[in-house]
Design an enzyme around this catalytic site. Structure first.
Site, PDB file in Angstrom:
ATOM      1  N   CYS A   1       0.816  -1.230   0.000  1.00 27.85           N
ATOM      2  CA  CYS A   1       0.000   0.000   0.000  1.00 27.85           C
ATOM      3  C   CYS A   1       0.849   1.280   0.000  1.00 27.85           C
ATOM      4  CB  CYS A   1      -0.958  -0.007   1.181  1.00 27.85           C
ATOM      5  SG  CYS A   1      -0.185  -0.458   2.741  1.00 27.85           S
TER       6      CYS A   1
ATOM      7  N   HIS B   1      -3.106   6.263   4.926  1.00 32.60           N
ATOM      8  CA  HIS B   1      -1.679   6.465   5.154  1.00 32.60           C
ATOM      9  C   HIS B   1      -1.258   7.843   4.620  1.00 32.60           C
ATOM     10  CE1 HIS B   1      -1.459   2.377   6.314  1.00 32.60           C
ATOM     11  NE2 HIS B   1      -0.792   1.853   5.308  1.00 32.60           N
TER      12      HIS B   1
HETATM   13  N1  LIG Z   1      -4.999  -3.561   5.450  1.00 37.03           N
HETATM   14  C1  LIG Z   1      -4.350  -2.956   4.477  1.00 37.03           C
HETATM   15  O1  LIG Z   1      -4.279  -1.710   4.408  1.00 37.03           O
HETATM   16  C2  LIG Z   1      -3.673  -3.745   3.409  1.00 37.03           C
HETATM   17  C3  LIG Z   1      -3.155  -3.044   2.336  1.00 37.03           C
HETATM   18  C4  LIG Z   1      -2.541  -3.740   1.311  1.00 37.03           C
HETATM   19  C5  LIG Z   1      -2.461  -5.108   1.381  1.00 37.03           C
HETATM   20  N2  LIG Z   1      -2.975  -5.777   2.471  1.00 37.03           N
HETATM   21  C6  LIG Z   1      -2.851  -7.238   2.482  1.00 37.03           C
HETATM   22  O2  LIG Z   1      -4.153  -7.810   2.322  1.00 37.03           O
HETATM   23  C7  LIG Z   1      -4.240  -9.023   3.078  1.00 37.03           C
HETATM   24  C8  LIG Z   1      -5.419  -8.939   4.044  1.00 37.03           C
HETATM   25  O3  LIG Z   1      -5.250  -7.831   4.906  1.00 37.03           O
HETATM   26  P1  LIG Z   1      -6.447  -7.275   5.816  1.00 37.03           P
HETATM   27  O4  LIG Z   1      -5.893  -6.054   6.426  1.00 37.03           O
HETATM   28  O5  LIG Z   1      -7.717  -7.207   5.069  1.00 37.03           O
HETATM   29  O6  LIG Z   1      -6.540  -8.448   6.938  1.00 37.03           O
HETATM   30  P2  LIG Z   1      -7.780  -8.865   7.863  1.00 37.03           P
HETATM   31  O7  LIG Z   1      -8.668  -7.717   8.117  1.00 37.03           O
HETATM   32  O8  LIG Z   1      -7.152  -9.541   9.028  1.00 37.03           O
HETATM   33  O9  LIG Z   1      -8.586  -9.958   6.989  1.00 37.03           O
HETATM   34  C9  LIG Z   1      -8.049 -11.222   6.717  1.00 37.03           C
HETATM   35  C10 LIG Z   1      -9.011 -12.004   5.821  1.00 37.03           C
HETATM   36  O10 LIG Z   1      -8.408 -13.267   5.511  1.00 37.03           O
HETATM   37  C11 LIG Z   1      -9.309 -14.303   5.850  1.00 37.03           C
HETATM   38  N3  LIG Z   1      -8.628 -15.515   6.279  1.00 37.03           N
HETATM   39  C12 LIG Z   1      -7.805 -15.677   7.336  1.00 37.03           C
HETATM   40  N4  LIG Z   1      -7.440 -16.974   7.450  1.00 37.03           N
HETATM   41  C13 LIG Z   1      -8.050 -17.627   6.432  1.00 37.03           C
HETATM   42  C14 LIG Z   1      -8.078 -18.985   6.005  1.00 37.03           C
HETATM   43  N5  LIG Z   1      -7.407 -19.934   6.657  1.00 37.03           N
HETATM   44  N6  LIG Z   1      -8.822 -19.314   4.916  1.00 37.03           N
HETATM   45  C15 LIG Z   1      -9.515 -18.364   4.264  1.00 37.03           C
HETATM   46  N7  LIG Z   1      -9.540 -17.063   4.608  1.00 37.03           N
HETATM   47  C16 LIG Z   1      -8.805 -16.699   5.684  1.00 37.03           C
HETATM   48  C17 LIG Z   1     -10.120 -13.731   6.987  1.00 37.03           C
HETATM   49  O11 LIG Z   1     -11.307 -14.493   7.123  1.00 37.03           O
HETATM   50  P3  LIG Z   1     -12.009 -14.682   8.590  1.00 37.03           P
HETATM   51  O12 LIG Z   1     -12.753 -13.415   8.867  1.00 37.03           O
HETATM   52  O13 LIG Z   1     -12.911 -15.842   8.336  1.00 37.03           O
HETATM   53  O14 LIG Z   1     -10.918 -14.963   9.554  1.00 37.03           O
HETATM   54  C18 LIG Z   1     -10.345 -12.313   6.477  1.00 37.03           C
HETATM   55  O15 LIG Z   1     -11.371 -12.324   5.510  1.00 37.03           O
HETATM   56  C19 LIG Z   1      -2.865  -9.206   3.719  1.00 37.03           C
HETATM   57  O16 LIG Z   1      -2.058  -9.970   2.856  1.00 37.03           O
HETATM   58  C20 LIG Z   1      -2.337  -7.793   3.797  1.00 37.03           C
HETATM   59  O17 LIG Z   1      -0.941  -7.751   3.856  1.00 37.03           O
HETATM   60  C21 LIG Z   1      -3.585  -5.125   3.472  1.00 37.03           C
END
Ligand SMILES: NC(=O)c1ccc[n+]([C@@H]2O[C@H](COP(=O)([O-])OP(=O)(O)OC[C@H]3O[C@@H](n4cnc5c(N)ncnc54)[C@H](OP(=O)(O)O)[C@@H]3O)[C@@H](O)[C@H]2O)c1
Length: 344
Positions: free
Chosen positions: A129, A249
Site C-alpha cells: 500500500c 496512510h
Molecule cells: N490492510 C491494508 O491496508 C492492506 C493493504 C494492502 C495489502 N494488504 C494485504 O491484504 C491481506 C489482508 O489484509 P487485511 O488487512 O484485510 O486483513 P484482515 O482484516 O485480518 O482480513 C483477513 C481475511 O483473511 C481471511 N482468512 C484468514 N485466514 C483464512 C483462512 N485460513 N482461509 C480463508 N480465509 C482466511 C479472513 O477471514 P475470517 O474473517 O474468516 O478470519 C479475512 O477475511 C494481507 O495480505 C495484507 O498484507 C492489506
C-alpha cells in the site's frame, strides 16, 4: 459486454470488504460474486449496496467456474490455494506480498505500468500500500524530470494491519481516556516478541526487522517494489511509522531528480497526473489529511515545494486511503484495465 464470475478471497477482512464495495461501485462487470473466507466465517451474511451475500469457506475447489479472483487473505493463504485457482483457469489479482517479487508475476499500479499486465501467467500482484501511493504520486515527476532517489517517511494507519489493529486502537483509546493502562496485543504487526500501545503513540516499526541492515520488511518492500514497478534503478530510502490514525496512510516524500526542477512545470505535471489530486492553496491552509478521504480511490498530494538547497530536490506530502488505492481499489482497477486492454 462480457460479464465475469468473480471471487473475493478474504472477503470478511479490512481489504476484502472494500473489494466487494469496489466491484459494485466501480461497475466491474460481474455475473456472480462468491465471497470466500475461513471456516470461522462460513455461512455469515454480508450486506453491501442492498445485496446480501453469504460467505463460503475457502477450499481448493472454490475456483471452479470463477473467471477472476481478488485475493486479500494473507500470503500463506495465497501460497496454499493459488495453484488450484490458476489450474482452474481463474485470473488472480493478489494483495498479499507472497508473489510480488516473483519475476513471472507482474506487479502493477495501472497508471504507472499497465503494459506489464500483458505478461501475466494467471497471477498479478498488487504492490504494498505505501508503495502504490508513492509510485502513483511521483509517476509523472519520473516521466518529466527523471528520479534518482526518493527519501520517504510514512505515517501509517492502524487499518494497514487489519481489522484486529483497528479494534485495538479503539479499545486502547477508551482505556487511556478512562485512566486505565492500555493493553497491546496486535501492534507492531509482524513483531511477535513485543507489543506496544498505539493509542496516543507512534511506533517506528511496520512489519519485522531485517537485523542485518536495520530496515523493516515494510521499508524494504518500498525499496524493492518501486524498482520493479518502474523497471528502473530508482533508489528509495524509507522509514515506516505506525501512527494512531484509523484509516489512510500519509507520506512525506523527498525526490532527488535527474534534471533540474522547473516548479511551475512541477505543479502543472502533478495537476494532470492520473489518479492524483493536487492541493495548491497554502494561503488558505489547504492540504490533504487522512480523515478527509476515507473510502476514496485517489492519491492526494499537497505541500509541494522545492528543496531550499538544491534545484534537483522536491518535497511533497501525499495521503491516500490505503484500503482503497493501496489495496482494494488498485486491485479492481487492475481488473478493469485488463478488460479495457482486451486481456481478461
Ligand atoms: N490492510 C491494508 O491496508 C492492506 C493493504 C494492502 C495489502 N494488504 C494485504 O491484504 C491481506 C489482508 O489484509 P487485511 O488487512 O484485510 O486483513 P484482515 O482484516 O485480518 O482480513 C483477513 C481475511 O483473511 C481471511 N482468512 C484468514 N485466514 C483464512 C483462512 N485460513 N482461509 C480463508 N480465509 C482466511 C479472513 O477471514 P475470517 O474473517 O474468516 O478470519 C479475512 O477475511 C494481507 O495480505 C495484507 O498484507 C492489506
Amino acid at each position: 459486454m462480457k460479464k465475469y464470475n468473480v471471487a473475493i478471497v478474504g472477503a470478511t477482512g479490512a481489504v476484502g470488504s472494500e473489494m466487494l464495495r469496489c466491484v459494485l461501485e466501480f461497475n466491474f462487470p460481474y455475473e456472480s460474486i462468491k465471497l470466500l473466507a475461513s471456516a470461522r466465517s462460513a455461512g455469515k451474511t454480508i450486506s453491501q449496496n442492498g445485496i446480501d451475500f453469504v460467505v463460503e469457506e475457502l477450499t481448493a475447489d472454490s475456483f471452479e467456474g470463477i473467471d477472476v479472483a481478488f485475493w486479500s487473505a494473507g500470503g500463506s493463504i495465497s501460497e496454499k490455494y493459488m495453484d488450484a485457482a490458476v489450474k482452474a483457469g481463474c485470473v488472480n489479482i493478489d494483495n498479499s506480498s507472497h508473489f510480488r517479487m516473483d519475476p513471472n508475476v507482474p506487479l502493477v499500479v495501472p497508471e504507472v505500468n499497465s503494459e506489464a499486465l500483458r505478461d501475466h501467467k494467471g497471477i498479478i500482484a498488487n504492490p504494498n500500500c505505501t508503495t502504490i501511493m508513492m509510485c502513483s504520486a511521483v509517476n509523472r515527476i519520473e516521466e518529466v524530470f527523471g528520479i534518482e532517489k526518493i527519501t520517504v517517511s510514512t505515517y501509517q494507519a492502524v487499518s494497514g494491519a487489519g481489522v484486529a489493529a483497528m479494534d485495538e486502537l479503539y479499545a486502547q483509546s477508551r482505556d487511556v481516556l478512562d485512566g486505565k493502562e492500555p493493553i497491546a496485543k496486535v501492534l507492531p504487526s509482524g513483531g511477535d516478541k513485543k507489543h506496544y500501545p498505539i493509542a496516543f503513540n507512534c511506533i517506528p516499526q511496520v512489519d519485522v526487522f531485517n537485523l542485518e541492515n536495520g530496515y523493516s520488511k515494510e521499508e524494504m518492500k518500498m525499496v524493492n517494489e518501486t524498482k520493479k514497478i518502474f523497471g528502473k534503478d530508482i533508489k528509495v530510502n524509507a522509514t515506516c511509522v505506525r501512527v494512531p490514525v484509523l484509516r489512510g496512510h500519509s507520506e512525506s516524500i523527498h525526490i532527488q531528480t535527474k534534471k533540474p526542477l522547473d516548479m511551475p512545470l512541477v505543479f502543472e505535471v502533478l495537476a494532470n497526473s492520473t489518479g492524483v489530486h493536487l492541493y495548491d492553496d497554502l494561503a488558505n491552509q489547504i492540504y490533504p489529511m487522512p480523515t478527509a478521504f476515507i473510502g476514496d480511490e485517489m492519491v492526494h498530494v499537497g505541500r509541494v515545494r522545492q528543496d531550499l538547497f538544491s534545484d534537483h530536490g522536491l518535497n511533497m506530502w501525499a495521503v491516500s486511503d490505503q484500503l482503497m488505492k493501496g489495496a482494494a481499489y488498485n486491485s479492481i482497477d487492475i481488473g478493469l484495465k485488463m478488460i479495457e486492454m482486451g486481456i481478461l
